[in-house]
Design a protein around this motif. Structure first.
Motif, PDB file in Angstrom:
ATOM      1  N   ILE A 217      -5.966 -10.428  29.720  1.00  0.00           N
ATOM      2  CA  ILE A 217      -6.047 -11.415  28.649  1.00  0.00           C
ATOM      3  C   ILE A 217      -5.988 -10.735  27.289  1.00  0.00           C
ATOM      4  O   ILE A 217      -6.283  -9.546  27.146  1.00  0.00           O
ATOM      5  N   PHE A 218      -5.613 -11.522  26.289  1.00  0.00           N
ATOM      6  CA  PHE A 218      -5.845 -11.184  24.887  1.00  0.00           C
ATOM      7  C   PHE A 218      -7.048 -12.014  24.458  1.00  0.00           C
ATOM      8  O   PHE A 218      -7.027 -13.245  24.550  1.00  0.00           O
ATOM      9  N   GLY A 219      -8.111 -11.325  24.067  1.00  0.00           N
ATOM     10  CA  GLY A 219      -9.312 -12.035  23.662  1.00  0.00           C
ATOM     11  C   GLY A 219      -9.486 -12.005  22.159  1.00  0.00           C
ATOM     12  O   GLY A 219      -9.142 -11.020  21.491  1.00  0.00           O
ATOM     13  N   ALA A 220     -10.035 -13.093  21.614  1.00  0.00           N
ATOM     14  CA  ALA A 220     -10.345 -13.165  20.185  1.00  0.00           C
ATOM     15  C   ALA A 220     -11.752 -13.717  20.029  1.00  0.00           C
ATOM     16  O   ALA A 220     -12.102 -14.721  20.661  1.00  0.00           O
ATOM     17  N   TRP A 221     -12.534 -13.059  19.176  1.00  0.00           N
ATOM     18  CA  TRP A 221     -13.918 -13.444  18.962  1.00  0.00           C
ATOM     19  C   TRP A 221     -14.188 -13.589  17.463  1.00  0.00           C
ATOM     20  O   TRP A 221     -13.772 -12.740  16.665  1.00  0.00           O
ATOM     21  N   VAL A 222     -14.840 -14.673  17.092  1.00  0.00           N
ATOM     22  CA  VAL A 222     -15.105 -14.973  15.684  1.00  0.00           C
ATOM     23  C   VAL A 222     -16.600 -15.235  15.526  1.00  0.00           C
ATOM     24  O   VAL A 222     -17.185 -16.033  16.277  1.00  0.00           O
ATOM     25  N   ASP A 223     -17.207 -14.570  14.565  1.00  0.00           N
ATOM     26  CA  ASP A 223     -18.634 -14.758  14.322  1.00  0.00           C
ATOM     27  C   ASP A 223     -18.851 -16.111  13.648  1.00  0.00           C
ATOM     28  O   ASP A 223     -18.434 -16.323  12.509  1.00  0.00           O
ATOM     29  N   LEU A 224     -19.512 -17.019  14.350  1.00  0.00           N
ATOM     30  CA  LEU A 224     -19.771 -18.357  13.822  1.00  0.00           C
ATOM     31  C   LEU A 224     -21.263 -18.590  13.589  1.00  0.00           C
ATOM     32  O   LEU A 224     -21.723 -19.725  13.507  1.00  0.00           O
ATOM     33  N   ARG A 225     -22.004 -17.495  13.434  1.00  0.00           N
ATOM     34  CA  ARG A 225     -23.435 -17.576  13.150  1.00  0.00           C
ATOM     35  C   ARG A 225     -23.683 -17.578  11.648  1.00  0.00           C
ATOM     36  O   ARG A 225     -22.886 -17.046  10.869  1.00  0.00           O
ATOM     37  N   GLU A 226     -24.816 -18.161  11.257  1.00  0.00           N
ATOM     38  CA  GLU A 226     -25.230 -18.053   9.867  1.00  0.00           C
ATOM     39  C   GLU A 226     -25.374 -16.577   9.499  1.00  0.00           C
ATOM     40  O   GLU A 226     -25.851 -15.775  10.292  1.00  0.00           O
ATOM     41  N   GLY A 227     -24.952 -16.221   8.291  1.00  0.00           N
ATOM     42  CA  GLY A 227     -25.142 -14.847   7.854  1.00  0.00           C
ATOM     43  C   GLY A 227     -23.917 -14.246   7.215  1.00  0.00           C
ATOM     44  O   GLY A 227     -22.855 -14.882   7.119  1.00  0.00           O
ATOM     45  N   PRO A 228     -24.032 -12.985   6.776  1.00  0.00           N
ATOM     46  CA  PRO A 228     -22.961 -12.351   5.998  1.00  0.00           C
ATOM     47  C   PRO A 228     -21.683 -12.079   6.775  1.00  0.00           C
ATOM     48  O   PRO A 228     -20.626 -11.877   6.163  1.00  0.00           O
ATOM     49  N   THR A 229     -21.726 -12.040   8.113  1.00  0.00           N
ATOM     50  CA  THR A 229     -20.513 -11.772   8.891  1.00  0.00           C
ATOM     51  C   THR A 229     -19.873 -13.049   9.427  1.00  0.00           C
ATOM     52  O   THR A 229     -18.975 -12.980  10.271  1.00  0.00           O
ATOM     53  N   PHE A 230     -20.320 -14.210   8.943  1.00  0.00           N
ATOM     54  CA  PHE A 230     -19.699 -15.473   9.360  1.00  0.00           C
ATOM     55  C   PHE A 230     -18.196 -15.416   9.083  1.00  0.00           C
ATOM     56  O   PHE A 230     -17.754 -15.085   7.985  1.00  0.00           O
ATOM     57  N   GLY A 231     -17.379 -15.707  10.104  1.00  0.00           N
ATOM     58  CA  GLY A 231     -15.930 -15.687   9.973  1.00  0.00           C
ATOM     59  C   GLY A 231     -15.279 -14.378  10.345  1.00  0.00           C
ATOM     60  O   GLY A 231     -14.041 -14.296  10.415  1.00  0.00           O
ATOM     61  N   ALA A 232     -16.062 -13.316  10.603  1.00  0.00           N
ATOM     62  CA  ALA A 232     -15.473 -12.030  10.997  1.00  0.00           C
ATOM     63  C   ALA A 232     -14.788 -12.169  12.356  1.00  0.00           C
ATOM     64  O   ALA A 232     -15.244 -12.892  13.240  1.00  0.00           O
ATOM     65  N   VAL A 233     -13.667 -11.450  12.511  1.00  0.00           N
ATOM     66  CA  VAL A 233     -12.823 -11.581  13.707  1.00  0.00           C
ATOM     67  C   VAL A 233     -12.674 -10.231  14.391  1.00  0.00           C
ATOM     68  O   VAL A 233     -12.533  -9.192  13.728  1.00  0.00           O
TER      69      VAL A 233
END
Length: 470
Positions: A85-101
């Motif tokens: 697979i090609f996996g993609a993960w996005v930080d959707l937690r509250e905090g400074p890294t919200f949106g990091a991929v």
């Protein structure tokens, strides 16, 4: 093609808690074998001991099957049994890294640990791909989920196969863009004993954030048979037990002994069961009374307990129960001063009224102010310090109760010579009821809490600030 012979190795991703793992795969002309999840080896290398309860497999017939982006309120251990697979993960937690991929290809020789609140998605690169994952909670329709659109322009995931050319569910196509995503809040923290002096200090320290809850004994009965279903416990990351029976003299009576064992042992045992069953971090506040006070040096966290009275015995028993919880902090403290009636306020009032008190001078320790104790508890939780026992009192030179009384008199503009020091035996000689034995030495060594990055407040400075505030 699966790579054989790689060493077991974690690789940081830039998203906190999201860790890619290289897995050893052993193969020959018959096929291959791997340990997809091996608790002892992996936790030794730093993987969270996340306590999986369910193993799921998603089989995908065709190349290009695409699923996600889903953030769930539990942790996941993701790998593949066959295919790629090609996996993609996005930080959707509250905090400074919200949106990091973070993106990576996963084949049988790789896995990834996905913490609670990080969005998970994948696209199959080979036919007949079996995508497998362990989770540490059972699926629930009432759980809180967060989603992100696979085509979000801000995340800008470079899918190997254009999304226009792949199989995607209508539900996944309808997920919101990043600007419209409601971030997943942290796992809940429950503070027990919310109306006590430490409970009030914890409320001031932790605030009224949506994920922090406060409960009194009337609101949550820890000895109730219904405790297991009183909350959806898997939503909680930490429980801070600031509730306790602390009437040390009354504990020496028949009624007090029962109450002390109920509050400090039976209730603590119930919390320990809940925390162990649901992977919750349990913070338990202990006492210098677990020691007999005969040591000629400060007590360390590793010293054997030897309580003198009923109160100390119940606290020692509670400590032993909490120590069985995989994720625990036993915070051992002494001579606690907070809001409400306490020794410092009593001495200040006597000084103001012109009363010259007799105060015990053969018990030595350090004051601990509840705001500092609350600050230390927050530090242990937020920094994920190693679990175990921590002494946490005020810092500075130890003093007797008489020394502290003189300091209160002096700082409030009164003559400290008005305080007369007496022995413990003299002080309680005329007592009309039971008197609990007190440890003469209550000084606790603070090296471990300092090594965890927390510096306790100086007792003298804290005392001055407390009196000025009053």
């Amino acid at each position: 093609m699966t790579t054989f012979g790689k060493p077991l190795q974690p690789i940081e991703t830039g998203i906190p808690g999201l860790v890619l793992w290289e897995l050893p795969v052993h193969g020959d002309n018959r096929g291959w074998f791997k340990e997809n999840w091996q608790r002892e080896k992996m936790t030794a290398l730093g993987l969270a001991d996340f306590g999986p309860v369910q193993n799921n497999i998603s089989f995908n017939d065709a190349v290009g099957t695409t699923r996600g982006i889903h953030a769930e309120p539990w942790d996941k251990w993701v790998s593949v049994a066959t295919g790629r697979i090609f996996g993609a993960w996005v930080d959707l937690r509250e905090g400074p890294t919200f949106g990091a991929v973070f993106t990576a290809e996963i084949d049988p020789s790789r896995a990834i640990f996905v913490p609670r609140g990080v969005g998970n998605s994948y696209q199959t690169l080979e036919p007949d791909t079996a995508y497998t994952y362990l989770v540490n909670d059972h699926w629930s329709p009432t759980a809180s989920y967060t989603f992100l659109n696979l085509a979000d322009e801000t995340a800008a995931i470079e899918w190997p196969i254009p999304l226009a050319d792949v199989e995607i569910s209508a539900k996944d196509l309808a997920h919101p863009r990043l600007a419209d995503v409601v971030p997943m809040s942290p796992a809940k923290t429950l503070v027990l004993g919310a109306n006590g002096q430490l409970g009030r200090a914890l409320r001031a320290e932790l605030g009224e954030a949506a994920h922090v809850e406060y409960a009194t004994r009337d609101e949550l009965d820890l000895t109730s048979p219904e405790l297991e279903t009183a909350r959806r416990w898997r939503d909680y990351g930490a429980i801070v037990n600031a509730a306790a029976y602390t009437a040390v003299d009354l504990a020496e009576t028949a009624e007090g002994r029962t109450d002390a064992w109920t509050a400090n042992v039976a209730a603590t045992a119930a919390l320990a069961r809940i925390a162990t069953a649901h992977g919750i971090t349990l913070v338990h506040v202990s006492s210098d009374y677990v020691f007999d006070g005969t040591a000629d040096r400060p007590y360390t966290e590793d010293d054997p307990v030897s309580p003198l009275g009923v109160y100390g015995q119940t606290k020692a028993a509670g400590d032993a129960l909490v120590a069985t919880v995989p994720r625990h902090y036993i915070v051992r403290t002494s001579w606690v001063i907070g809001e409400g009636k306490n020794f410092v306020r009593t001495m200040a009032a006597l000084a103001e009224r012109g009363v010259d008190p007799k105060v015990v001078d053969d018990q030595v320790g350090r004051l601990t102010f509840t705001d500092d104790l609350a600050r230390g508890i927050r530090h242990l939780l937020e920094t994920a310090a190693p679990h175990g026992v921590y002494n946490l009192t005020g810092a500075g030179e130890p003093a007797s109760w008489a020394d502290i009384a003189r300091a209160v008199f002096s700082r409030t503009g009164h003559d400290p010579a008005r305080v007369t020091g007496v022995s413990t035996d003299e002080y309680f000689a005329a007592a009309s009821g039971p008197v609990a034995p007190r440890p003469r030495n209550s000084v606790l060594e603070l090296a471990r809490i300092r090594a965890a990055g927390f510096e306790p407040a100086d007792v003298g400075t804290a005392l001055g600030a407390y009196l000025a505030r009053d």
